[in-house]
Design a protein around this motif. Structure first.
Motif, mmCIF file in Angstrom:
data_model
loop_
_atom_site.group_PDB
_atom_site.id
_atom_site.type_symbol
_atom_site.label_atom_id
_atom_site.label_comp_id
_atom_site.label_asym_id
_atom_site.label_seq_id
_atom_site.Cartn_x
_atom_site.Cartn_y
_atom_site.Cartn_z
ATOM 1 N N GLU A 190 0.240 4.109 0.815
ATOM 2 C CA GLU A 190 -0.099 5.013 1.902
ATOM 3 C C GLU A 190 0.424 4.494 3.258
ATOM 4 O O GLU A 190 1.140 5.197 3.952
ATOM 5 C CB GLU A 190 -1.629 5.188 1.944
ATOM 6 C CG GLU A 190 -2.110 6.375 2.735
ATOM 7 C CD GLU A 190 -2.083 7.672 1.939
ATOM 8 O OE1 GLU A 190 -1.811 7.647 0.715
ATOM 9 O OE2 GLU A 190 -2.331 8.722 2.558
ATOM 10 N N CYS A 191 0.057 3.255 3.603
ATOM 11 C CA CYS A 191 0.455 2.730 4.927
ATOM 12 C C CYS A 191 1.552 1.671 4.822
ATOM 13 O O CYS A 191 1.982 1.136 5.844
ATOM 14 C CB CYS A 191 -0.758 2.172 5.674
ATOM 15 S SG CYS A 191 -1.382 0.615 5.003
ATOM 16 N N CYS A 251 -5.962 1.396 5.676
ATOM 17 C CA CYS A 251 -5.960 2.866 5.612
ATOM 18 C C CYS A 251 -6.951 3.405 4.578
ATOM 19 O O CYS A 251 -7.126 4.607 4.450
ATOM 20 C CB CYS A 251 -4.554 3.387 5.303
ATOM 21 S SG CYS A 251 -4.062 3.117 3.607
ATOM 22 N N TYR A 284 -6.730 3.304 1.315
ATOM 23 C CA TYR A 284 -6.146 3.759 0.054
ATOM 24 C C TYR A 284 -6.856 3.095 -1.138
ATOM 25 O O TYR A 284 -7.087 1.896 -1.141
ATOM 26 C CB TYR A 284 -4.647 3.438 0.012
ATOM 27 C CG TYR A 284 -3.990 3.858 -1.277
ATOM 28 C CD1 TYR A 284 -3.595 5.177 -1.480
ATOM 29 C CD2 TYR A 284 -3.785 2.940 -2.319
ATOM 30 C CE1 TYR A 284 -3.018 5.573 -2.679
ATOM 31 C CE2 TYR A 284 -3.214 3.334 -3.513
ATOM 32 C CZ TYR A 284 -2.840 4.644 -3.689
ATOM 33 O OH TYR A 284 -2.267 5.034 -4.875
ATOM 34 N N CYS A 322 -7.238 -0.515 0.308
ATOM 35 C CA CYS A 322 -6.490 -1.011 1.459
ATOM 36 C C CYS A 322 -7.439 -1.091 2.648
ATOM 37 O O CYS A 322 -8.122 -0.130 2.977
ATOM 38 C CB CYS A 322 -5.319 -0.084 1.776
ATOM 39 S SG CYS A 322 -4.435 -0.556 3.271
ATOM 40 N N CYS A 340 0.854 -1.185 0.000
ATOM 41 C CA CYS A 340 0.000 0.000 0.000
ATOM 42 C C CYS A 340 0.891 1.237 0.000
ATOM 43 O O CYS A 340 1.739 1.384 0.879
ATOM 44 C CB CYS A 340 -0.908 0.005 1.231
ATOM 45 S SG CYS A 340 -1.842 1.542 1.379
HETATM 46 ZN ZN LIG Z 1 -2.966 1.214 3.328
#
Ligand SMILES: [Zn+2]
Lengths: 289, 270
Positions: free
Chosen positions: A36-37, A56, A58, A53, A34
């Motif tokens: 983002e995380c 998070c 995403y 995701c 991911c």
């Molecule tokens: Zn994520």
């Protein structure tokens, strides 16, 4: 090339979308990080969660088939013009090869898939653009398919729901790609003049000639979280203005803040939001369901 | 028309010595009264609009203006409109529709402005709205491309009943430099891109994206403008005979057919 693997996965892998299956424990299963995380997400889990995701939220990109699968009622989608595709009529360098390669890799003939579908039992015309087909660029076939869809919707008095993703007009088809902006806008206008509803969902990225035509012409404009949405490319703006772009420039949230988007619609809420809107415009009253 | 490389047409179309929108307004029309502002945010100097006489006929005129000389060119933002420019044009077109006046659009821009504020104020939305409004405008519209027809920013004033191009004007989905740098990561291949994009007036005519090519060279300045003026008067004369419904249907079909000739399809349309 993780996205190629993803594309080669058989489509029936997507069957239990929107229900969350147990997390796959197979350590050999391909996964995706991911952005983002940074969690590694097994692909089966990602597909089962509409390519979002779970930790998070995403929103990963998704191809047109997968989106139709996640968004519409099971087996309700009836496709229009599945065989329609652009030709290299300008003999543009490299275009013919690119079209052939894209068709092979994506399994699609064009950058938009159109048809009718049910969303929680409500009928609509649907178009879904595909980021894996030349980044959803609009050539003559895309313009024609979208125009036909709006004409069909006008004749049959149906609302249109459209998911946009596009790098803009397809330069390999020159001026006639540009003309699709006017052509599709004319079809949207006629649909609107007939008193019919058009909802757009802007997904990552929606830019260029698609933003400057049917993407921004919805009665109601929704956007997926953190999608890139704009007209000019960020790099071009930087070069033109020699200014640093502000944080969050040309995102869905930026468009919301500046008044060009009605609401942010996360993928797992889209069926609910859009079916409610369809119902509110169907002439019927509220019911308990 | 002499055979000339596409990139040379691009250079000619961009030349600072070419007449600009305001030159066309001065030479084609009389009693021009400029009307400013979009009634929402600002007045965009890159688009000049107003009402004038074309012969004895009141018309709405909307012209993109690049300006002459360094200072004016800067103040006109080099002819790159902001959203308020398109919204001013939209306002003036609706006004023309209300009063049954034909609309003449003079198009000359490298493209809609690529700026931070332009995005904040909805450049894409402004162009999209113009396209929808123009596609259903119940009064005749003729657009004349006099220099650069840069992508959506030009089309936003060219969703018209007829589009005419000057012999050395160009009309393109992307600049040759932009095309070359995206496709080949090499902006110096602009000449090749210009050739491939088929962006000359003759190309546009062959693609049926325009109706007329206006010759530039064989006449003097006065004869050039008076010939163009006569053509506009004559064409508005015949377009004005159509009912608004027939006019908008014709305009829709004009764009509807573009791009349908070269599609592959196994089965037939719905
Ligand atoms: Zn994520």
């Amino acid at each position: 090339m993780s996205f190629i693997n993803f594309l080669n996965k058989p489509k029936n892998e997507l069957e239990s979308a929107s229900k969350l299956p147990p997390v796959a424990s197979d350590e050999n299963e391909p996964s995706k990080a991911c952005p983002e995380c940074h969690r590694q997400i097994p692909l089966s889990q990602l597909w089962a969660n509409c390519n979002c995701c779970r930790d998070c939220g995403y929103h990963f990109r998704m191809n047109a088939r997968q989106r139709i699968h996640c968004f519409t009622d099971a087996d309700s989608f009836k496709e229009f013009d599945p065989e329609l595709q652009s030709e290299d009529f300008l003999a543009f360098p490299g275009y013919k090869k690119k079209l052939e390669l894209t068709e092979t890799v994506s399994g699609e003939k064009e950058a938009v898939t159109c048809g009718t579908a049910l969303v929680r039992g409500l009928e609509c015309c649907l178009f879904v653009m595909d980021p894996y087909f030349m980044m959803g660029s609009m050539g003559t076939a895309v313009g024609e398919k979208i125009t036909r869809l709006f004409e069909y919707a006008t004749r049959h008095r149906l609302p249109v729901v459209g998911f946009t993703v596009s790098g803009g007009a397809r330069m390999q088809e020159g001026l006639l790609s540009l003309m699709q902006m006017a052509k599709t806008s004319g079809a949207v206008q006629r649909h609107s003049d007939a008193g019919l509803l058009y909802i757009t969902v802007l997904t990552n990225p929606t830019t260029g000639g698609v933003t400057a035509s049917f993407a921004m012409e919805g009665d109601i404009i929704l956007a997926e979280p953190k999608a890139t949405v704009g007209f000019a490319g960020a790099r071009v703006i930087e070069q033109t203005t020699r200014k640093k772009l502000p944080q969050g420039f040309q995102t869905s949230e930026f468009m919301l803040e500046h008044g060009f988007v009605d609401a942010i619609a996360p993928r797992d809420k889209q069926r609910q939001i859009i079916s409610t809107l369809l119902k509110m415009h169907s002439g019927g009253g509220q019911d308990a369901g | 028309m002499p055979d000339k490389a596409a990139i040379d047409r691009v250079k000619t179309a961009r030349s600072n010595n070419r007449p600009t929108g305001v030159d066309f307004i001065e030479n084609l029309f009389s009693d021009f009264i400029e009307l400013h502002g979009d009634r929402r945010y600002a007045d965009d100097p890159a688009i000049v609009g107003g009402i004038a006489y074309l012969g004895s006929m009141p018309v709405t005129v909307i012209a993109m203006e690049k300006g002459h000389g360094a200072r004016e060119r800067m103040s006109r933002n080099f002819g790159a409109p902001n959203p308020e420019g398109y919204r001013k044009a939209c306002r003036l077109m609706k006004q023309a529709e209300k009063f049954g006046r034909p609309v003449v659009c003079i198009v000359d821009t490298s493209g809609a402005y690529c700026g931070i504020e332009a995005e904040e104020r909805g450049q894409g939305q402004a162009i999209a709205e113009n396209l929808m409004v123009m596609m259903s405008l119940r009064t005749p519209v003729i657009s004349v491309l006099i220099g650069e027809g840069g992508s959506g920013g030009a089309l936003a004033l060219a969703a018209a009943d007829e589009v005419w191009m000057l012999e050395n004007a160009v009309y393109s989905v992307i600049s040759p430099e932009g095309c070359a740098s995206i496709l080949w990561r090499d902006a110096s291949k602009a000449a090749e891109a210009a050739q491939s994009l088929k962006l000359t007036a003759q190309d546009a005519l062959e693609l049926e994206a325009i109706e007329r090519v206006i010759p530039e060279n064989d006449l003097g300045k006065d004869a050039f403008y008076s010939a163009l003026k006569e053509q506009l008067i004559a064409r508005f004369g015949s377009l004005s005979e159509l009912t608004p419904d027939a006019l908008t249907e014709r305009r829709y079909m004009r764009f509807r057919k573009l791009g349908t000739k070269n599609l592959k399809e196994a089965d037939h349309a719905v």
